[in-house]
Write a protein that holds these residues in place. Structure first.
Motif, PDB file in Angstrom:
ATOM      1  N   PHE A   1      12.491   2.120 -10.078  1.00 49.04           N
ATOM      2  CA  PHE A   1      13.523   2.223 -11.113  1.00 49.04           C
ATOM      3  C   PHE A   1      13.028   1.464 -12.339  1.00 49.04           C
ATOM      4  N   HIS A   2      13.417   1.935 -13.516  1.00 48.33           N
ATOM      5  CA  HIS A   2      12.990   1.235 -14.726  1.00 48.33           C
ATOM      6  C   HIS A   2      14.009   1.437 -15.849  1.00 48.33           C
ATOM      7  N   ARG A   3      13.960   0.531 -16.784  1.00 42.83           N
ATOM      8  CA  ARG A   3      14.762   0.678 -17.997  1.00 42.83           C
ATOM      9  C   ARG A   3      14.255   1.855 -18.815  1.00 42.83           C
ATOM     10  N   VAL A   4      15.123   2.442 -19.636  1.00 40.99           N
ATOM     11  CA  VAL A   4      14.748   3.541 -20.516  1.00 40.99           C
ATOM     12  C   VAL A   4      14.579   2.996 -21.924  1.00 40.99           C
TER      13      VAL A   4
ATOM     14  N   VAL B   1      11.019  -1.835 -11.386  1.00 37.69           N
ATOM     15  CA  VAL B   1      11.172  -2.312 -10.012  1.00 37.69           C
ATOM     16  C   VAL B   1      10.612  -1.274  -9.052  1.00 37.69           C
ATOM     17  N   ALA B   2       9.654  -1.683  -8.240  1.00 38.40           N
ATOM     18  CA  ALA B   2       9.142  -0.840  -7.160  1.00 38.40           C
ATOM     19  C   ALA B   2       9.577  -1.444  -5.838  1.00 38.40           C
ATOM     20  N   ILE B   3       9.826  -0.607  -4.853  1.00 41.64           N
ATOM     21  CA  ILE B   3      10.427  -1.104  -3.613  1.00 41.64           C
ATOM     22  C   ILE B   3       9.438  -1.046  -2.451  1.00 41.64           C
ATOM     23  N   LEU B   4       9.535  -2.081  -1.598  1.00 38.76           N
ATOM     24  CA  LEU B   4       8.668  -2.234  -0.427  1.00 38.76           C
ATOM     25  C   LEU B   4       9.547  -2.335   0.815  1.00 38.76           C
ATOM     26  N   TRP B   5       9.304  -1.456   1.774  1.00 37.24           N
ATOM     27  CA  TRP B   5      10.109  -1.441   2.992  1.00 37.24           C
ATOM     28  C   TRP B   5       9.468  -2.276   4.091  1.00 37.24           C
ATOM     29  N   LEU B   6      10.232  -3.216   4.649  1.00 39.66           N
ATOM     30  CA  LEU B   6       9.812  -3.876   5.870  1.00 39.66           C
ATOM     31  C   LEU B   6       9.833  -2.853   7.000  1.00 39.66           C
TER      32      LEU B   6
ATOM     33  N   LEU C   1       0.829  -1.207   0.000  1.00 42.57           N
ATOM     34  CA  LEU C   1       0.000   0.000   0.000  1.00 42.57           C
ATOM     35  C   LEU C   1       0.860   1.251   0.000  1.00 42.57           C
ATOM     36  N   SER C   2       1.852   1.293   0.858  1.00 43.91           N
ATOM     37  CA  SER C   2       2.745   2.451   0.924  1.00 43.91           C
ATOM     38  C   SER C   2       3.482   2.652  -0.394  1.00 43.91           C
ATOM     39  N   SER C   3       3.964   1.546  -0.985  1.00 44.43           N
ATOM     40  CA  SER C   3       4.704   1.628  -2.244  1.00 44.43           C
ATOM     41  C   SER C   3       3.818   2.138  -3.374  1.00 44.43           C
TER      42      SER C   3
END
Length: 478
Positions: free
Chosen positions: A341-344, A315-320, A159-161
């Motif tokens: 982050f993603h490819r261009v 890539v999306a990041i999720l924090w514990l 949810l936060s991500s």
């Protein structure tokens, strides 16, 4: 100096009237080129930067160009950018954006877990009758649908991500400050929302407006001789109904019959009290104070070869929770607002990342080496494979630039409280004796239904050019 207006008579014609455009971004360029096309002769653009383009900033990078500002053409139907280039084979469809959700313990969520989350974000909308923030609506919908079917811990991280991911599109610091009007008033152009430029960058669109060289960002084309760079305006005196006087920071004085102000909402917020003499009408001030210009910044890295596996596009990041608490006590606390982050597209050695809000504004104050150190630490924290130090690295700093003070605008709930909006921002200041537009306002923030986009900014420039064209056409007919 005597007033140009006598009673209801304004003796100027479109060939003799003096028009000053403040700002050479897409709205200023659109206004200027249209006025010149329609026979106006005395048009000048004063630009505070040492370049034209505004928040379109295409620069050489790696073996091609990258966009540090506006990057994608958003939509096809009802998009003036797309209409101008659709037959020129310069846009590519969205690449296969396979999404990987990666946790701070290096675990990658399965496709079974990721798919419903992505579908939820793609389908999310705010109904017309919803009152309150988008954050309230999003959270409520999430826990009543996809969130309840996930492990509670992962559901909270996701949810936060996802909320931060949406903030990159809407430019808010967080969704709880975003008004539902950001959805109900915006007219989404149908079609692909992330059409990418084929190695030419967004400058290509401006080059068409300017009849300029497409491979030389900054070429002024048909506006050569009309643009004054490094000319920040310190004061616009619109007292009375006569001519207007503009004072540059270098002391230069310019007089005009019409001023089209295209500076960003961030500059208006910071400068309007000193910029305009006399003070702006209350309705205009309320719009400037009520709307908001958010901060979204990019990181762009070039590698010898792309560090991500072939199947990893986005890539999306999720924090514990424990890792997040530890991060907040460290020097890299600003990394909490790095979203993805993603490819261009079409540039196989580039990686692009995004950061939002207050942490993005803090990141701008750090040295480039310190920012890169933080990003490399983040990669080590989340990824199971090594990401080497990039060959080249660049980050954007839109908020700290005094000529922008942010990235793009949105409707905050504060604008709802003030009962204000973009119509008040766009309304011109007119001569009460004859309806002559004296000070006009353009730019993406003044767009009634396409704010935050280049096509919205362009339309606003054409709108204000048309206002003058119609005024002089009516004069000629009377």
């Amino acid at each position: 100096m005597a007033s140009c207006a006598v009673g209801n008579v304004f003796p100027k014609t479109k060939e003799t009237t003096r028009i000053v455009i403040v700002g050479a971004g897409p709205s200023g360029i659109a206004a200027a080129t249209k006025l010149l096309e329609q026979g106006f002769r005395n048009v000048q653009i004063f630009e505070a930067e040492d370049r034209i383009g505004g928040r379109i900033k295409t620069v050489p990078f790696a073996d091609s160009f990258i966009d540090l500002g506006a990057q994608w053409c958003h939509g096809e139907q009802g998009n003036v950018v797309f209409e101008r280039v659709k037959d020129l084979d310069v846009l590519d469809r969205t690449a296969d954006q396979a999404l990987h959700l990666v946790r701070s313990n290096k675990e990658i969520l399965s496709e079974e877990q990721t798919k419903p989350l992505k579908e939820f974000v793609d389908a999310f909308d705010v109904s017309v009758d919803w009152e309150g923030s988008v954050g309230d609506r999003f959270t409520n919908n999430y826990w009543n649908t996809v969130g309840k079917d996930l492990d509670r811990t992962i559901a909270k991280e996701a949810l936060s991500s996802m909320m931060k991911y949406i903030c990159t599109s809407d430019a808010c610091d967080h969704l709880f400050e975003l008004s539902s009007r950001n959805y109900t008033n915006f007219h989404l152009a149908d079609g692909d929302q992330n059409l990418s430029w084929r190695r030419r960058g967004f400058w290509y669109f401006l080059s068409l407006l300017l009849e300029a060289k497409e491979d030389q960002p900054g070429d002024q084309g048909c506006l050569k001789g009309y643009v004054h760079l490094n000319r920040r305006i310190a004061e616009i005196n619109w007292k009375g109904n006569g001519e207007l006087t503009l004072r540059c920071w270098n002391g230069e004085i310019v007089t005009a019959d019409h001023v089209i102000c295209t500076v960003s909402l961030g500059v208006l917020k910071e400068k309007h009290e000193k910029l305009f003499v006399p003070a702006l009408p209350l309705a205009k001030v309320r719009a400037i104070e009520g709307l908001k210009l958010g901060t979204v910044n990019k990181f762009i890295m070039e590698f010898e070869k792309h560090p991500f596996p072939e199947n990893m596009y986005n890539v999306a990041i999720l924090w514990l929770e424990a890792d997040l608490l530890e991060l907040r006590g460290s020097e890299f606390y600003w990394l909490e607002s790095v979203c993805s982050f993603h490819r261009v597209d079409r540039q196989p050695t580039l990686l692009e990342g995004w950061i939002i809000g207050a942490h993005a504004r803090h990141m701008e104050t750090l040295g480039e080496d310190k920012v890169l150190e933080g990003l490399l630490w983040l990669f080590r924290k989340f990824l199971t494979f090594d990401v080497p130090r990039p060959k080249h690295f660049i980050r954007t700093q839109w908020h700290s630039n005094p000529n922008f003070r942010g990235s793009y605008s949105f409707y905050p709930t504060y604008a709802d409280d003030l009962r204000t909006g973009r119509t008040d921002l766009a309304s011109p200041l007119v001569d009460v004796t004859n309806g002559r537009p004296r000070v006009q306002f353009a730019g993406e923030a003044s767009s009634g239904n396409h704010w935050g986009t280049v096509h919205g900014a362009t339309e606003s420039g054409w709108r204000e050019a048309d206002r003058l064209i119609d005024f002089y056409k009516a004069k000629a007919e009377n």
